[in-house]
Design a protein around this motif. Structure first.
Motif, PDB file in Angstrom:
ATOM      1  N   UNK A   1       0.859  -1.195   0.000  1.00  0.00           N
ATOM      2  CA  UNK A   1       0.000   0.000   0.000  1.00  0.00           C
ATOM      3  C   UNK A   1       0.890   1.237   0.000  1.00  0.00           C
ATOM      4  N   UNK A   2       0.676   2.079  -1.010  1.00  0.00           N
ATOM      5  CA  UNK A   2       1.399   3.344  -1.123  1.00  0.00           C
ATOM      6  C   UNK A   2       0.370   4.472  -1.138  1.00  0.00           C
ATOM      7  N   UNK A   3       0.846   5.715  -1.105  1.00  0.00           N
ATOM      8  CA  UNK A   3      -0.070   6.848  -1.237  1.00  0.00           C
ATOM      9  C   UNK A   3       0.352   7.654  -2.454  1.00  0.00           C
ATOM     10  N   UNK A   4      -0.642   8.003  -3.273  1.00  0.00           N
ATOM     11  CA  UNK A   4      -0.415   8.738  -4.509  1.00  0.00           C
ATOM     12  C   UNK A   4      -1.151  10.071  -4.447  1.00  0.00           C
ATOM     13  N   UNK A   5      -1.090  10.833  -5.522  1.00  0.00           N
ATOM     14  CA  UNK A   5      -1.812  12.107  -5.589  1.00  0.00           C
ATOM     15  C   UNK A   5      -3.308  11.901  -5.385  1.00  0.00           C
ATOM     16  N   UNK A   6      -3.807  10.726  -5.756  1.00  0.00           N
ATOM     17  CA  UNK A   6      -5.235  10.423  -5.620  1.00  0.00           C
ATOM     18  C   UNK A   6      -5.587   9.689  -4.338  1.00  0.00           C
TER      19      UNK A   6
ATOM     20  N   UNK B   1       4.271   3.788 -11.102  1.00  0.00           N
ATOM     21  CA  UNK B   1       3.434   4.257  -9.988  1.00  0.00           C
ATOM     22  C   UNK B   1       4.311   4.823  -8.869  1.00  0.00           C
ATOM     23  N   UNK B   2       5.417   4.149  -8.582  1.00  0.00           N
ATOM     24  CA  UNK B   2       6.319   4.619  -7.525  1.00  0.00           C
ATOM     25  C   UNK B   2       7.019   5.919  -7.917  1.00  0.00           C
ATOM     26  N   UNK B   3       7.411   6.039  -9.168  1.00  0.00           N
ATOM     27  CA  UNK B   3       8.038   7.285  -9.630  1.00  0.00           C
ATOM     28  C   UNK B   3       7.050   8.447  -9.519  1.00  0.00           C
ATOM     29  N   UNK B   4       5.805   8.185  -9.880  1.00  0.00           N
ATOM     30  CA  UNK B   4       4.773   9.220  -9.804  1.00  0.00           C
ATOM     31  C   UNK B   4       4.465   9.593  -8.356  1.00  0.00           C
ATOM     32  N   UNK B   5       4.374   8.595  -7.497  1.00  0.00           N
ATOM     33  CA  UNK B   5       4.020   8.834  -6.096  1.00  0.00           C
ATOM     34  C   UNK B   5       5.162   9.441  -5.292  1.00  0.00           C
ATOM     35  N   UNK B   6       6.394   9.001  -5.537  1.00  0.00           N
ATOM     36  CA  UNK B   6       7.503   9.370  -4.656  1.00  0.00           C
ATOM     37  C   UNK B   6       8.649  10.122  -5.342  1.00  0.00           C
TER      38      UNK B   6
ATOM     39  N   UNK C   1       2.325  13.715  -0.332  1.00  0.00           N
ATOM     40  CA  UNK C   1       1.002  14.292  -0.562  1.00  0.00           C
ATOM     41  C   UNK C   1       0.287  14.617   0.747  1.00  0.00           C
ATOM     42  N   UNK C   2       1.069  14.909   1.785  1.00  0.00           N
ATOM     43  CA  UNK C   2       0.511  15.215   3.099  1.00  0.00           C
ATOM     44  C   UNK C   2      -0.398  16.421   3.103  1.00  0.00           C
TER      45      UNK C   2
ATOM     46  N   UNK D   1      -3.766  14.984   1.581  1.00  0.00           N
ATOM     47  CA  UNK D   1      -4.478  13.879   2.242  1.00  0.00           C
ATOM     48  C   UNK D   1      -4.297  13.833   3.751  1.00  0.00           C
ATOM     49  N   UNK D   2      -3.447  14.696   4.312  1.00  0.00           N
ATOM     50  CA  UNK D   2      -3.087  14.545   5.715  1.00  0.00           C
ATOM     51  C   UNK D   2      -2.168  13.344   5.834  1.00  0.00           C
ATOM     52  N   UNK D   3      -1.802  12.985   7.054  1.00  0.00           N
ATOM     53  CA  UNK D   3      -0.923  11.842   7.242  1.00  0.00           C
ATOM     54  C   UNK D   3      -1.705  10.561   6.985  1.00  0.00           C
ATOM     55  N   UNK D   4      -1.165   9.699   6.131  1.00  0.00           N
ATOM     56  CA  UNK D   4      -1.770   8.405   5.828  1.00  0.00           C
ATOM     57  C   UNK D   4      -0.891   7.332   6.458  1.00  0.00           C
ATOM     58  N   UNK D   5      -1.443   6.563   7.366  1.00  0.00           N
ATOM     59  CA  UNK D   5      -0.705   5.494   8.029  1.00  0.00           C
ATOM     60  C   UNK D   5      -0.905   4.167   7.334  1.00  0.00           C
ATOM     61  N   UNK D   6      -0.343   3.123   7.898  1.00  0.00           N
ATOM     62  CA  UNK D   6      -0.459   1.753   7.406  1.00  0.00           C
ATOM     63  C   UNK D   6       0.014   1.611   5.964  1.00  0.00           C
ATOM     64  N   UNK D   7       1.161   2.249   5.670  1.00  0.00           N
ATOM     65  CA  UNK D   7       1.717   2.188   4.318  1.00  0.00           C
ATOM     66  C   UNK D   7       2.928   1.273   4.263  1.00  0.00           C
ATOM     67  N   UNK D   8       3.334   0.955   3.058  1.00  0.00           N
ATOM     68  CA  UNK D   8       4.512   0.155   2.794  1.00  0.00           C
ATOM     69  C   UNK D   8       5.771   0.856   3.298  1.00  0.00           C
ATOM     70  N   UNK D   9       6.801   0.072   3.511  1.00  0.00           N
ATOM     71  CA  UNK D   9       8.123   0.601   3.846  1.00  0.00           C
ATOM     72  C   UNK D   9       8.580   1.608   2.804  1.00  0.00           C
ATOM     73  N   UNK D  10       8.094   1.490   1.578  1.00  0.00           N
ATOM     74  CA  UNK D  10       8.501   2.410   0.514  1.00  0.00           C
ATOM     75  C   UNK D  10       8.227   3.858   0.888  1.00  0.00           C
ATOM     76  N   UNK D  11       7.102   4.119   1.547  1.00  0.00           N
ATOM     77  CA  UNK D  11       6.775   5.484   1.941  1.00  0.00           C
ATOM     78  C   UNK D  11       7.812   6.008   2.919  1.00  0.00           C
ATOM     79  N   UNK D  12       8.134   5.220   3.927  1.00  0.00           N
ATOM     80  CA  UNK D  12       9.145   5.631   4.898  1.00  0.00           C
ATOM     81  C   UNK D  12      10.525   5.725   4.279  1.00  0.00           C
TER      82      UNK D  12
END
Length: 186
Positions: free
Chosen positions: A41-46, A83-88, A160-161, A164-175
């Motif tokens: 689970x990652x977080x994107x612009x959407x 997707x990762x390049x777009x998100x991060x 994208x904080x 969306x505010x802080x989104x928890x329960x994400x993959x290690x990729x976010x961190x």
């Protein structure tokens, strides 16, 4: 700490492993649909998005988790990388870690277990986390990891904080991409 295998496991799993210094994957369970075994689970612009590794035969059967095969019928690795390049792509540590992550994730391994193991070992090495990664020698539980307490992840700055505010329960990729080595300080 005992968990199932996972594709880019949740950040909380890495933090719990860091607390104990040891991480064991349940190697003798049967594959179970759902969870993080073949998705992250990652977080994107959407907003939050799941990335799933497609599997061949056995994904709906009682197949041993170490025998689950990855399907390469579609170019899902390229789709995940995009997707990762777009998100991060704008994350502070993206340029520092992206090439290593895409190299290990882009290898075509036969088994999901081996793919997940290589990814997790690479992340532990990149972050220089003092965690030893093991697999169980016998069946230890039907729902590996369900019984251990998850350490809460304190809010940190995400790409994208503002949206969306802080989104928890994400993959290690976010961190990894947002915090880099500061993960060890959480």
């Amino acid at each position: 700490m005992l968990t199932s295998t996972a594709y880019f496991p949740p950040l909380t799993w890495f933090l719990n492993a860091l607390d104990t210094g040891s991480w064991t994957w349940e190697a003798h369970e049967n594959y179970q649909k759902g969870g993080y075994r073949n998705r992250c689970r990652i977080v994107t612009a959407n907003g939050p998005q799941l990335l799933s590794v497609p599997l061949t035969g056995g994904k709906h059967q009682q197949m041993p988790v170490r025998e689950v095969r990855i399907s390469y019928v579609t170019d899902w690795q390229r789709q995940h990388e995009q997707a990762l390049r777009s998100a991060y792509g704008r994350a502070p540590y993206f340029e520092h870690y992206a090439d290593d992550i895409f190299a290990v994730a882009g290898e075509q391994r036969t088994y999901l277990w081996d793919h997940n193991w290589a990814i997790t070992a690479q992340i532990l090495e990149l972050l220089q986390l003092p965690v030893s990664l093991h697999h169980s020698k016998q069946f230890m539980g039907a729902d590996a990891g369900a019984g251990h307490t998850q350490r809460a992840v304190p809010p940190y700055r995400q790409v994208f904080g503002e949206r969306h505010g802080f989104v928890g329960d994400l993959s290690i990729l976010d961190g990894l991409f947002c915090l880099g080595p500061e993960i060890a300080l959480l």
